[in-house]
Design a protein around this motif. Structure first.
Motif, PDB file in Angstrom:
ATOM      1  N   ASP A  94       8.388  10.913  -5.673  1.00 37.47           N
ATOM      2  CA  ASP A  94       9.745  10.891  -5.131  1.00 37.47           C
ATOM      3  C   ASP A  94      10.369   9.549  -5.522  1.00 37.47           C
ATOM      4  O   ASP A  94      10.084   8.517  -4.922  1.00 37.47           O
ATOM      5  CB  ASP A  94       9.694  11.054  -3.611  1.00 37.47           C
ATOM      6  CG  ASP A  94      11.073  11.172  -2.988  1.00 37.47           C
ATOM      7  OD1 ASP A  94      12.046  10.705  -3.608  1.00 37.47           O
ATOM      8  OD2 ASP A  94      11.166  11.697  -1.863  1.00 37.47           O
ATOM      9  N   PHE A  95      11.233   9.579  -6.536  1.00 34.44           N
ATOM     10  CA  PHE A  95      11.812   8.339  -7.052  1.00 34.44           C
ATOM     11  C   PHE A  95      12.606   7.592  -5.987  1.00 34.44           C
ATOM     12  O   PHE A  95      12.547   6.356  -5.886  1.00 34.44           O
ATOM     13  CB  PHE A  95      12.700   8.628  -8.260  1.00 34.44           C
ATOM     14  CG  PHE A  95      11.945   8.968  -9.515  1.00 34.44           C
ATOM     15  CD1 PHE A  95      10.600   9.320  -9.470  1.00 34.44           C
ATOM     16  CD2 PHE A  95      12.568   8.936 -10.749  1.00 34.44           C
ATOM     17  CE1 PHE A  95       9.898   9.636 -10.615  1.00 34.44           C
ATOM     18  CE2 PHE A  95      11.876   9.242 -11.912  1.00 34.44           C
ATOM     19  CZ  PHE A  95      10.533   9.595 -11.838  1.00 34.44           C
ATOM     20  N   ASP A  96      13.364   8.326  -5.190  1.00 34.78           N
ATOM     21  CA  ASP A  96      14.169   7.678  -4.150  1.00 34.78           C
ATOM     22  C   ASP A  96      13.277   7.000  -3.112  1.00 34.78           C
ATOM     23  O   ASP A  96      13.575   5.882  -2.645  1.00 34.78           O
ATOM     24  CB  ASP A  96      15.081   8.712  -3.462  1.00 34.78           C
ATOM     25  CG  ASP A  96      16.153   9.236  -4.394  1.00 34.78           C
ATOM     26  OD1 ASP A  96      16.514   8.509  -5.355  1.00 34.78           O
ATOM     27  OD2 ASP A  96      16.639  10.374  -4.174  1.00 34.78           O
ATOM     28  N   ALA A  97      12.186   7.658  -2.757  1.00 36.26           N
ATOM     29  CA  ALA A  97      11.264   7.080  -1.775  1.00 36.26           C
ATOM     30  C   ALA A  97      10.605   5.818  -2.339  1.00 36.26           C
ATOM     31  O   ALA A  97      10.398   4.832  -1.610  1.00 36.26           O
ATOM     32  CB  ALA A  97      10.202   8.098  -1.386  1.00 36.26           C
ATOM     33  N   ILE A  98      10.301   5.818  -3.643  1.00 37.38           N
ATOM     34  CA  ILE A  98       9.701   4.637  -4.271  1.00 37.38           C
ATOM     35  C   ILE A  98      10.705   3.491  -4.289  1.00 37.38           C
ATOM     36  O   ILE A  98      10.359   2.336  -4.006  1.00 37.38           O
ATOM     37  CB  ILE A  98       9.228   4.966  -5.699  1.00 37.38           C
ATOM     38  CG1 ILE A  98       8.058   5.956  -5.652  1.00 37.38           C
ATOM     39  CG2 ILE A  98       8.817   3.697  -6.435  1.00 37.38           C
ATOM     40  CD1 ILE A  98       7.590   6.427  -7.011  1.00 37.38           C
TER      41      ILE A  98
ATOM     42  N   ALA B  45       0.833  -1.209   0.000  1.00 41.49           N
ATOM     43  CA  ALA B  45       0.000   0.000   0.000  1.00 41.49           C
ATOM     44  C   ALA B  45       0.864   1.255   0.000  1.00 41.49           C
ATOM     45  O   ALA B  45       0.525   2.259  -0.639  1.00 41.49           O
ATOM     46  CB  ALA B  45      -0.923  -0.008   1.217  1.00 41.49           C
ATOM     47  N   LYS B  46       1.999   1.193   0.686  1.00 44.75           N
ATOM     48  CA  LYS B  46       2.917   2.338   0.721  1.00 44.75           C
ATOM     49  C   LYS B  46       3.499   2.602  -0.669  1.00 44.75           C
ATOM     50  O   LYS B  46       3.607   3.764  -1.106  1.00 44.75           O
ATOM     51  CB  LYS B  46       4.040   2.070   1.724  1.00 44.75           C
ATOM     52  CG  LYS B  46       5.050   3.199   1.859  1.00 44.75           C
ATOM     53  CD  LYS B  46       4.409   4.464   2.381  1.00 44.75           C
ATOM     54  CE  LYS B  46       5.439   5.561   2.605  1.00 44.75           C
ATOM     55  NZ  LYS B  46       4.807   6.831   3.070  1.00 44.75           N
ATOM     56  N   VAL B  47       3.879   1.528  -1.362  1.00 41.73           N
ATOM     57  CA  VAL B  47       4.414   1.671  -2.724  1.00 41.73           C
ATOM     58  C   VAL B  47       3.366   2.305  -3.635  1.00 41.73           C
ATOM     59  O   VAL B  47       3.664   3.242  -4.397  1.00 41.73           O
ATOM     60  CB  VAL B  47       4.855   0.304  -3.285  1.00 41.73           C
ATOM     61  CG1 VAL B  47       5.269   0.435  -4.752  1.00 41.73           C
ATOM     62  CG2 VAL B  47       6.011  -0.272  -2.469  1.00 41.73           C
ATOM     63  N   LEU B  48       2.130   1.819  -3.582  1.00 45.84           N
ATOM     64  CA  LEU B  48       1.062   2.367  -4.414  1.00 45.84           C
ATOM     65  C   LEU B  48       0.797   3.838  -4.092  1.00 45.84           C
ATOM     66  O   LEU B  48       0.590   4.654  -4.998  1.00 45.84           O
ATOM     67  CB  LEU B  48      -0.222   1.561  -4.214  1.00 45.84           C
ATOM     68  CG  LEU B  48      -0.293   0.211  -4.934  1.00 45.84           C
ATOM     69  CD1 LEU B  48      -1.543  -0.552  -4.517  1.00 45.84           C
ATOM     70  CD2 LEU B  48      -0.269   0.404  -6.452  1.00 45.84           C
ATOM     71  N   GLU B  49       0.815   4.152  -2.831  1.00 50.20           N
ATOM     72  CA  GLU B  49       0.586   5.539  -2.429  1.00 50.20           C
ATOM     73  C   GLU B  49       1.645   6.471  -3.009  1.00 50.20           C
ATOM     74  O   GLU B  49       1.322   7.541  -3.545  1.00 50.20           O
ATOM     75  CB  GLU B  49       0.605   5.621  -0.897  1.00 50.20           C
ATOM     76  CG  GLU B  49       0.383   7.023  -0.339  1.00 50.20           C
ATOM     77  CD  GLU B  49       0.531   7.077   1.172  1.00 50.20           C
ATOM     78  OE1 GLU B  49       0.675   8.195   1.709  1.00 50.20           O
ATOM     79  OE2 GLU B  49       0.518   6.011   1.829  1.00 50.20           O
ATOM     80  N   LEU B  50       2.900   6.061  -2.944  1.00 47.98           N
ATOM     81  CA  LEU B  50       3.985   6.887  -3.485  1.00 47.98           C
ATOM     82  C   LEU B  50       3.916   6.988  -5.005  1.00 47.98           C
ATOM     83  O   LEU B  50       4.220   8.040  -5.584  1.00 47.98           O
ATOM     84  CB  LEU B  50       5.336   6.299  -3.068  1.00 47.98           C
ATOM     85  CG  LEU B  50       5.675   6.369  -1.569  1.00 47.98           C
ATOM     86  CD1 LEU B  50       6.923   5.533  -1.258  1.00 47.98           C
ATOM     87  CD2 LEU B  50       5.897   7.829  -1.152  1.00 47.98           C
ATOM     88  N   CYS B  51       3.513   5.892  -5.666  1.00 52.85           N
ATOM     89  CA  CYS B  51       3.447   5.894  -7.132  1.00 52.85           C
ATOM     90  C   CYS B  51       2.301   6.749  -7.660  1.00 52.85           C
ATOM     91  O   CYS B  51       2.356   7.229  -8.802  1.00 52.85           O
ATOM     92  CB  CYS B  51       3.295   4.463  -7.652  1.00 52.85           C
ATOM     93  SG  CYS B  51       4.768   3.442  -7.458  1.00 52.85           S
ATOM     94  N   LYS B  52       1.263   6.930  -6.870  1.00 49.05           N
ATOM     95  CA  LYS B  52       0.100   7.699  -7.319  1.00 49.05           C
ATOM     96  C   LYS B  52       0.174   9.173  -6.931  1.00 49.05           C
ATOM     97  O   LYS B  52      -0.756   9.935  -7.249  1.00 49.05           O
ATOM     98  CB  LYS B  52      -1.170   7.058  -6.743  1.00 49.05           C
ATOM     99  CG  LYS B  52      -1.478   5.688  -7.348  1.00 49.05           C
ATOM    100  CD  LYS B  52      -2.753   5.091  -6.769  1.00 49.05           C
ATOM    101  CE  LYS B  52      -3.075   3.744  -7.391  1.00 49.05           C
ATOM    102  NZ  LYS B  52      -4.315   3.137  -6.856  1.00 49.05           N
ATOM    103  N   GLU B  53       1.235   9.571  -6.269  1.00 46.87           N
ATOM    104  CA  GLU B  53       1.376  10.982  -5.928  1.00 46.87           C
ATOM    105  C   GLU B  53       1.631  11.804  -7.177  1.00 46.87           C
ATOM    106  O   GLU B  53       2.222  11.334  -8.150  1.00 46.87           O
ATOM    107  CB  GLU B  53       2.526  11.176  -4.933  1.00 46.87           C
ATOM    108  CG  GLU B  53       2.228  10.658  -3.539  1.00 46.87           C
ATOM    109  CD  GLU B  53       3.386  10.898  -2.581  1.00 46.87           C
ATOM    110  OE1 GLU B  53       4.472  11.300  -3.061  1.00 46.87           O
ATOM    111  OE2 GLU B  53       3.217  10.679  -1.365  1.00 46.87           O
ATOM    112  N   GLU B  54       1.197  13.043  -7.148  1.00 46.43           N
ATOM    113  CA  GLU B  54       1.384  13.916  -8.316  1.00 46.43           C
ATOM    114  C   GLU B  54       2.860  14.225  -8.533  1.00 46.43           C
ATOM    115  O   GLU B  54       3.349  14.183  -9.662  1.00 46.43           O
ATOM    116  CB  GLU B  54       0.591  15.213  -8.118  1.00 46.43           C
ATOM    117  CG  GLU B  54       0.595  16.104  -9.357  1.00 46.43           C
ATOM    118  CD  GLU B  54      -0.300  17.313  -9.176  1.00 46.43           C
ATOM    119  OE1 GLU B  54      -0.233  18.223 -10.042  1.00 46.43           O
ATOM    120  OE2 GLU B  54      -1.072  17.372  -8.194  1.00 46.43           O
TER     121      GLU B  54
END
Length: 265
Positions: free
Chosen positions: A104-108, A92-101
């Protein structure tokens, strides 16, 4: 008359002498019975018995090995199930980061590697079955690596991409490309077979049809090897093996593939 009277007596004495001589032999035969020589049938029975004993030993050993393997698989399954709650949270964390406008590539990268650190599913081929929708791609090279790359032509843009992995080992990649102007979307279809391992996903495309119905098999049929980085019940993350180790393609499970494809017409 005297000779006639002696004849029975002589005969009786002779008979007694014979019995006296044969008595030891009869007693010896009773005490020690003669041994029978082994027959071919007895030898065959003995050989079959030995073969059967050997088979039982081999079966017992195989059953022991199978039991140990079953126990190891069970332990692996229990580890995977025990981590499902944590796996779902990290996915869920990965999906949340990927759907942000503003992604943050490093965070993903960190989130994907954190998800990938959990024990892999022992039945990963079964778990990966279904329809998956591309949520985010780290680079255009990764999208072109898995698809046709026709979204790169002038006035074209990739609208959506779906990956279908079926139980019979077949696979399909459906590309939806939007063309600038008053034109309908173009659907490209790549079909073939898939091979799923603990850390790899190989797609072998054997037939490719573009949105106009033209067959592009001669130029597009190929084998695509992807690194299977992470898998949960709702998330599939792969990386293009020949592009970059962390060139993620993040897919989310699509439960209504037909409806989703229809809405993109």
């Amino acid at each position: 008359r005297e000779r006639r009277g002696r004849a029975p007596c002589v005969h009786s004495m002779t008979r007694c002498l014979r019995l006296a001589l044969l008595a030891p032999l009869a007693a010896a035969w009773v005490v020690t019975r003669p041994r029978r020589r082994p027959t071919r049938l007895a030898a065959k029975k003995k050989s079959r018995k030995l073969e059967r004993l050997q088979e039982l030993k081999e079966v017992s050993g195989a059953e022991l090995d199978a039991t140990e393997q079953w126990a190891a698989n069970l332990e692996q399954r229990l580890d995977a199930v025990a981590s499902d709650g944590e796996r779902d949270q990290k996915a869920a964390k990965v999906l949340e980061l990927c759907k942000e406008e503003n992604r943050d590539f490093d965070a993903i990268d960190v989130a994907v590697k954190d998800l990938a650190s959990l024990p892999a599913y022992p039945d990963i081929g079964f778990r990966a079955r279904g329809d998956w929708r591309l949520v985010w791609a780290k680079s255009d090279e990764g999208v072109g690596f898995i698809g046709t790359g026709l979204h790169r032509v002038a006035l074209a843009n990739l609208e959506d991409q779906f990956l279908s992995l079926d139980a019979d080992g077949s696979c399909a990649l459906t590309e939806v490309i939007r063309v600038l102007g008053p034109f309908p979307n173009v659907k490209n279809l790549l079909t073939g077979t898939s091979t799923i391992g603990p850390s790899t996903l190989r797609l072998t495309y054997t037939k490719v049809i573009d949105g106009t119905g033209a067959e592009l098999t001669s130029s597009q049929a190929r084998s695509v090897k992807l690194r299977l980085a992470a898998l949960s019940k709702d998330l599939l993350v792969v990386a293009a093996a020949s592009v970059d180790a962390d060139d993620w393609l993040v897919f989310e499970r699509e439960d209504n593939f037909a409806d989703a494809l229809e809405s993109l017409r």
